[in-house]
Design an enzyme around this catalytic site. Structure first.
Site, PDB file in Angstrom:
ATOM      1  CG  ASP A  58      -5.683   4.988  -5.450  1.00 48.97           C
ATOM      2  OD1 ASP A  58      -5.610   6.065  -4.835  1.00 48.97           O
ATOM      3  OD2 ASP A  58      -6.666   4.651  -6.136  1.00 48.97           O
TER       4      ASP A  58
ATOM      5  CD  GLU B 275      -5.492   6.791  -0.882  1.00 45.42           C
ATOM      6  OE1 GLU B 275      -5.688   8.011  -0.755  1.00 45.42           O
ATOM      7  OE2 GLU B 275      -5.936   6.114  -1.840  1.00 45.42           O
TER       8      GLU B 275
END
Length: 713
Positions: free
Chosen positions: A408, A437
């Site tokens: 994340d 990400e």
């Protein structure tokens, strides 16, 4: 650091410099720093200056972490010298960073060893608790050892023991959980000792899925633990729980749900939204509030609200392992969505209590950085934060045998940490999938040090990135430019689409520099847990008919599954998942987030279409090329009418030539076929099948509006 009222505040700027703010009185040469130890006081040799209201001490020998220092003035002023910024200096890491593998509670049948890194602490106590008691049963002093690690050994196996650490640091006592603990009581009240040997035989059937040839063989399916079985018609008893995944569910009409459904779909990797213990859900409640789980409090501990027998600290471990084992038994792999970029509440984090100011990133204003948007950014560039991340990843790999990690907000982390993590993990398991990400977040780290998509080349082919360029080019923005599926694209946009479909790698013949080193770095998707589902976006943005939305949605999913790279599907995407127009459903009620198994029945034909595309992708190696040179040799873009992309995947020795036509136009497209011979159609606007749908003997084919066609010869 600012004083309150007439108090003094004193802190280490680095290990050779201390600063004091507050009512500093003259004469300056009467101010001093003393070291206190066992009722003995020693004056520290300093040089003193005063500038801009700040008293500055310089020392000849570095301050020692874990020693008590006080600043004293001529008018009996005094202040405890805080560790301050010194913990964030390279010298602090050099002197105190610890490389051992024994942090946490290591429990065997004969003894239990506790070790915690707290170099700035002056004292550390091991606090022992009885079950369901809030007051400690015992407190045992720990002994400081090398590089600021505190230790204690208890005889015998202490499996199940409830404990915390109590540390005296920066002039105050703080009680903290063990950041390396493997389990905890409900809501993280106490850490719990785990003897892994005692758990290895409990309700386990560990089976490794068959080996994977290359990363681009993966097809990722993202789903939340609770969403998957919460629906009334999921057909399982333990709804919303780890164990619900182990049940073979069916809808009232007899359609498969749960893991049998996933196996039928043909996906290879199940990406679970966070299962690391998070803070926003009250584990004491039987029907807790909903949350995705991106607010971690204990990274080594599984979330307790998903456990059936949640009052037993070992059950959350056992039940999550059963979920993973069940997936493995069906040949499916497991990717964990891990959140190391921040903590739920920085001030309450065990790492902050144990070594204040060390594990988090600060800006030039001396305030915690907030690139994550949740109030704190972890500092992966610091040695012990990097160690914490890698140790935790190894914990999940070794004890839960997972098959990948999704990071994340990976752009918060530094490239060196990510490279080292990839190296260590791939030594253990070469087939492990690592991706994240790569957004460029506003955090105080040099641009070329952030693990962003712009730095993909630094990470080689080891770590992949969510390809938001692909996503936006295909489906467009909610407010802004149209995507390919909206048609009316200019030549530049079609060129971009072709570039993304070939893996976003170098395209020398088009003078286009690649985003990635190889296609396995490109995680291709059009929807995920974030933002609107594609179905909702199409419904909200424009006045499309239901038939148009179905066609556009199907075309977008076809592009995901036929692009070079790794395809990523959001759970329920194959039956047009809706969240009823809620864009950010992270804490929306479960009825908004749950997988609606009634739609599995309603849109069964589209599920069959997606299943067919997955079978075709698996059958034809040309859709799964990884090497950039191979893609450059075999991917050829061909001429096509407006709003249509046509490309050929040249055959190898074992397979046929493949021809992919993507028509976003609202009219049929007459597409000239380049080669003489008989073509076999395996995908059209309604069906996708390895068994040819029809043969084409012409040199031209008509592709229906808003649809795809795949042929081979």
């Amino acid at each position: 650091m600012e004083p309150k009222g007439n108090t003094l505040v004193a802190w280490m700027e680095d290990l050779y410099t201390a600063k004091v703010k507050g009512p500093v009185t003259t004469p300056m040469n009467e101010w001093k720093i003393i070291q206190k130890e066992n009722d003995k006081e020693t004056d520290i040799v300093t040089t003193t200056t005063f500038s801009n209201g700040v008293l500055i001490f310089q020392v000849e020998e570095p301050f020692l972490a874990g020693k008590r220092y006080e600043v004293r003035g001529p008018a009996k002023q005094s202040a405890h010298l805080l560790s301050g910024k010194a913990v964030r200096t390279p010298l602090f890491d050099k002197l105190y960073a610890y490389s051992g593998t024994d942090l946490g509670a290591v429990c065997t049948n004969n003894a239990t060893h506790f070790a915690v890194w707290a170099p700035t602490a002056e004292e550390v106590m091991l606090m022992i608790y009885e079950r369901d008691k809030t007051n400690p049963k015992d407190s045992i002093p720990m002994q400081r050892s090398e590089r600021g690690v505190w230790r204690i050994k208890l005889t015998g196996c202490q499996h199940g023991l409830r404990y915390t650490y109590k540390v005296f640091v920066n002039g105050m006592w703080q009680e903290s959980l063990d950041p390396y603990a493997s389990s905890s009581t409900l809501n993280g009240q106490h850490s719990v000792v785990i003897n892994w040997e005692k758990l290895d035989g409990k309700a386990r059937n560990p089976v490794q899925p068959p080996p994977m040839g290359q990363k681009t063989d993966a097809i990722i399916y993202e789903v939340h633990v609770r969403d998957f079985t919460a629906h009334l018609y999921s057909g399982v008893r333990n709804k919303g729980k780890y164990l619900g995944w182990t049940e073979k569910g069916k809808t009232p009409e007899g359609y498969s749900t749960t893991i049998p459904y996933l196996k039928e779909m043909g996906v290879t990797h199940i990406q679970l939204l966070p299962v690391q213990d998070f803070g926003s859900v009250d584990e004491l409640k039987n029907s807790p509030a909903y949350n995705w789980g991106y607010d971690p409090i204990h990274h080594f501990v599984p979330e307790g609200s998903y456990a059936v027998n949640k009052s037993q600290p070992e059950s959350r471990i056992i039940e999550l392992r059963q979920l993973i084992d069940t997936l493995h038994c069906e040949g499916l792999r497991v990717v964990l969505d891990v959140v190391f970029n921040h903590f739920y509440v920085r001030e309450n984090a065990s790492l902050e209590k144990l070594v204040p100011g060390y594990y988090f990133r600060y800006g030039n204003d001396d305030l915690p950085a907030d690139g994550t948007g949740v109030g704190n950014d972890t500092a992966s560039e610091r040695t012990m934060m990097k160690k914490y991340i890698i140790d935790c990843l190894l914990h999940w790999l070794n004890n839960y045998e997972v098959d990948g990690f999704r990071f994340d907000l990976m752009g918060i982390h530094d490239v060196h940490t990510m490279k080292e993590a990839a190296f260590v993990l791939h030594q253990k398991k070469p087939s492990l999938l690592l991706y994240g990400e790569g957004w460029n977040m506003h955090t105080p780290l040099e641009e070329n040090q952030k693990a962003t998509i712009e730095q993909a080349s630094q990470l080689g082919g080891k770590i992949g990135f969510f390809n938001d360029r692909f996503r936006d080019a295909v489906k467009g923005h909610l407010s802004g430019s149209n995507g390919f599926i909206h048609a009316n694209q200019d030549c530049e946009n079609l060129d971009n689409i072709a570039f993304y479909m070939r893996g976003s790698i170098d395209w020398s013949s088009r003078q286009r520099e690649g985003i990635f080193v190889d296609a396995s770095q490109s995680i291709n998707y059009v929807e995920c847990h974030d933002n609107y589902t594609l179905w909702d976006q199409l419904k909200i943005r424009d006045d499309f008919s239901k038939e148009e939305r179905i066609k556009m949605h199907r075309l977008a999913t076809t592009m995901v599954l036929t692009a070079q790279g790794i395809p990523f599907l959001h759970a329920g995407q194959e039956f047009f998942r809706t969240k009823f127009g809620v864009e950010n459903s992270y804490n929306a009620p479960v009825w908004i987030n749950q997988i609606d198994w009634e739609r599995r029945e309603l849109f069964h034909s589209n599920i069959e279409y997606v299943k067919g595309l997955i079978q075709i992708r698996k059958r034809f190696e040309a859709f799964r090329l990884q090497n950039a040179a191979e893609i450059s040799k075999r991917f050829e873009r061909l001429e096509a009418p407006k709003d249509t992309l046509f490309f050929k995947l040249h055959k190898n020795k074992k397979e046929n030539n493949l021809y992919v036509i993507l028509n976003a136009s609202r009219q049929s497209a007459a597409v000239p076929l380049p080669d003489v011979g008989i073509y076999q159609v395996i995908v059209d606007d309604e069906r996708a099948s390895l068994i040819p749908l029809k043969a084409v003997h012409s040199n031209r084919i008509e592709v229906r509006p808003i649809s795809a066609m795949i042929l081979y010869k």
